[in-house]
Design a protein around this motif. Structure first.
Motif, PDB file in Angstrom:
ATOM      1  N   ASP A 153       0.832  -1.201   0.000  1.00 47.69           N
ATOM      2  CA  ASP A 153       0.000   0.000   0.000  1.00 47.69           C
ATOM      3  C   ASP A 153       0.871   1.257   0.000  1.00 47.69           C
ATOM      4  O   ASP A 153       0.571   2.219  -0.687  1.00 47.69           O
ATOM      5  CB  ASP A 153      -0.919   0.025   1.227  1.00 47.69           C
ATOM      6  N   GLY A 154       1.931   1.213   0.786  1.00 41.58           N
ATOM      7  CA  GLY A 154       2.840   2.358   0.862  1.00 41.58           C
ATOM      8  C   GLY A 154       3.515   2.642  -0.462  1.00 41.58           C
ATOM      9  O   GLY A 154       3.618   3.795  -0.881  1.00 41.58           O
ATOM     10  N   GLU A 155       3.988   1.595  -1.126  1.00 44.99           N
ATOM     11  CA  GLU A 155       4.627   1.763  -2.436  1.00 44.99           C
ATOM     12  C   GLU A 155       3.636   2.362  -3.430  1.00 44.99           C
ATOM     13  O   GLU A 155       3.978   3.262  -4.195  1.00 44.99           O
ATOM     14  CB  GLU A 155       5.131   0.411  -2.964  1.00 44.99           C
ATOM     15  N   ALA A 156       2.411   1.855  -3.404  1.00 47.57           N
ATOM     16  CA  ALA A 156       1.379   2.348  -4.328  1.00 47.57           C
ATOM     17  C   ALA A 156       1.065   3.813  -4.044  1.00 47.57           C
ATOM     18  O   ALA A 156       0.924   4.617  -4.967  1.00 47.57           O
ATOM     19  CB  ALA A 156       0.115   1.496  -4.210  1.00 47.57           C
ATOM     20  N   ARG A 157       0.977   4.182  -2.767  1.00 46.66           N
ATOM     21  CA  ARG A 157       0.669   5.561  -2.389  1.00 46.66           C
ATOM     22  C   ARG A 157       1.784   6.509  -2.836  1.00 46.66           C
ATOM     23  O   ARG A 157       1.525   7.543  -3.447  1.00 46.66           O
ATOM     24  CB  ARG A 157       0.464   5.665  -0.875  1.00 46.66           C
ATOM     25  N   ILE A 212      12.066  -0.739   1.219  1.00 45.23           N
ATOM     26  CA  ILE A 212      13.273  -1.486   1.598  1.00 45.23           C
ATOM     27  C   ILE A 212      13.346  -1.691   3.116  1.00 45.23           C
ATOM     28  O   ILE A 212      14.393  -2.015   3.653  1.00 45.23           O
ATOM     29  CB  ILE A 212      14.558  -0.804   1.068  1.00 45.23           C
ATOM     30  N   SER A 213      12.188  -1.524   3.771  1.00 45.90           N
ATOM     31  CA  SER A 213      12.149  -1.716   5.222  1.00 45.90           C
ATOM     32  C   SER A 213      11.463  -3.033   5.582  1.00 45.90           C
ATOM     33  O   SER A 213      11.062  -3.229   6.717  1.00 45.90           O
ATOM     34  CB  SER A 213      11.413  -0.549   5.883  1.00 45.90           C
ATOM     35  N   GLY A 214      11.297  -3.898   4.600  1.00 47.63           N
ATOM     36  CA  GLY A 214      10.666  -5.181   4.873  1.00 47.63           C
ATOM     37  C   GLY A 214       9.143  -5.112   4.869  1.00 47.63           C
ATOM     38  O   GLY A 214       8.473  -5.988   5.386  1.00 47.63           O
ATOM     39  N   GLY A 215       8.603  -4.059   4.287  1.00 49.45           N
ATOM     40  CA  GLY A 215       7.158  -3.962   4.153  1.00 49.45           C
ATOM     41  C   GLY A 215       6.453  -3.092   5.178  1.00 49.45           C
ATOM     42  O   GLY A 215       5.248  -2.904   5.126  1.00 49.45           O
ATOM     43  N   CYS A 216       7.210  -2.516   6.127  1.00 42.92           N
ATOM     44  CA  CYS A 216       6.543  -1.703   7.163  1.00 42.92           C
ATOM     45  C   CYS A 216       6.390  -0.239   6.758  1.00 42.92           C
ATOM     46  O   CYS A 216       5.757   0.536   7.468  1.00 42.92           O
ATOM     47  CB  CYS A 216       7.263  -1.820   8.503  1.00 42.92           C
ATOM     48  N   GLY A 217       6.965   0.153   5.617  1.00 45.34           N
ATOM     49  CA  GLY A 217       6.784   1.511   5.119  1.00 45.34           C
ATOM     50  C   GLY A 217       7.681   2.556   5.755  1.00 45.34           C
ATOM     51  O   GLY A 217       7.433   3.746   5.631  1.00 45.34           O
ATOM     52  N   ALA A 218       8.743   2.125   6.437  1.00 48.92           N
ATOM     53  CA  ALA A 218       9.615   3.080   7.115  1.00 48.92           C
ATOM     54  C   ALA A 218      10.707   3.639   6.207  1.00 48.92           C
ATOM     55  O   ALA A 218      11.209   4.727   6.423  1.00 48.92           O
ATOM     56  CB  ALA A 218      10.256   2.429   8.336  1.00 48.92           C
ATOM     57  N   SER A 278       6.267  10.350   7.832  1.00 47.00           N
ATOM     58  CA  SER A 278       6.100   9.057   8.507  1.00 47.00           C
ATOM     59  C   SER A 278       7.191   8.049   8.134  1.00 47.00           C
ATOM     60  O   SER A 278       7.114   6.886   8.501  1.00 47.00           O
ATOM     61  CB  SER A 278       4.721   8.472   8.175  1.00 47.00           C
ATOM     62  N   MET A 279       8.229   8.503   7.415  1.00 49.50           N
ATOM     63  CA  MET A 279       9.319   7.607   7.008  1.00 49.50           C
ATOM     64  C   MET A 279      10.544   7.816   7.880  1.00 49.50           C
ATOM     65  O   MET A 279      10.743   8.880   8.452  1.00 49.50           O
ATOM     66  CB  MET A 279       9.733   7.910   5.557  1.00 49.50           C
ATOM     67  N   HIS A 280      11.384   6.770   7.932  1.00 42.44           N
ATOM     68  CA  HIS A 280      12.668   6.887   8.620  1.00 42.44           C
ATOM     69  C   HIS A 280      13.759   7.239   7.635  1.00 42.44           C
ATOM     70  O   HIS A 280      14.756   7.835   7.997  1.00 42.44           O
ATOM     71  CB  HIS A 280      13.040   5.567   9.318  1.00 42.44           C
ATOM     72  N   GLY A 281      13.582   6.826   6.391  1.00 37.92           N
ATOM     73  CA  GLY A 281      14.621   7.076   5.401  1.00 37.92           C
ATOM     74  C   GLY A 281      14.108   6.971   3.984  1.00 37.92           C
ATOM     75  O   GLY A 281      13.055   6.388   3.730  1.00 37.92           O
ATOM     76  N   LEU A 282      14.887   7.544   3.081  1.00 38.73           N
ATOM     77  CA  LEU A 282      14.505   7.582   1.677  1.00 38.73           C
ATOM     78  C   LEU A 282      15.769   7.585   0.838  1.00 38.73           C
ATOM     79  O   LEU A 282      16.674   8.389   1.078  1.00 38.73           O
ATOM     80  CB  LEU A 282      13.710   8.872   1.440  1.00 38.73           C
TER      81      LEU A 282
END
Length: 83
Positions: free
Chosen positions: A8-12, A32-38, A71-75
């Motif tokens: 969902d995060g990738e799509a958003r 790249i956070s294992g699916g948690c969207g961080a 809401s992200m830790h990194g990009l």
């Protein structure tokens, strides 16, 4: 993982980037956070980046994602222009 199993995060994030960069030849967003969207890795190829330095290109992406970034830790951002 196939493109159809986007989180969902990738799509958003992809949706926001497509709106902000309508001339983009390619946009790829990977959680790249294992699916948690961080943390996300973003690859954008767009004519809009031509004649701009890398730091300016990345600022454009950061600005486009200003709400999502909160809401992200990194990009990780990779930008390019079409060949």
């Amino acid at each position: 993982r196939s493109f159809t199993s986007q989180t969902d995060g990738e799509a958003r994030v992809s949706r926001v980037l497509r709106e902000k960069f309508p001339r983009a030849a390619a946009i790829r967003v990977v959680d790249i956070s294992g699916g948690c969207g961080a943390m996300y890795e973003i690859h954008i190829e767009s004519e809009e980046f031509r004649e701009k330095r890398t730091v300016q290109q990345h600022q454009m992406v950061n600005e486009a994602l200003s709400e999502e970034i909160k809401s992200m830790h990194g990009l990780r951002i990779f930008t390019s222009t079409p060949k």
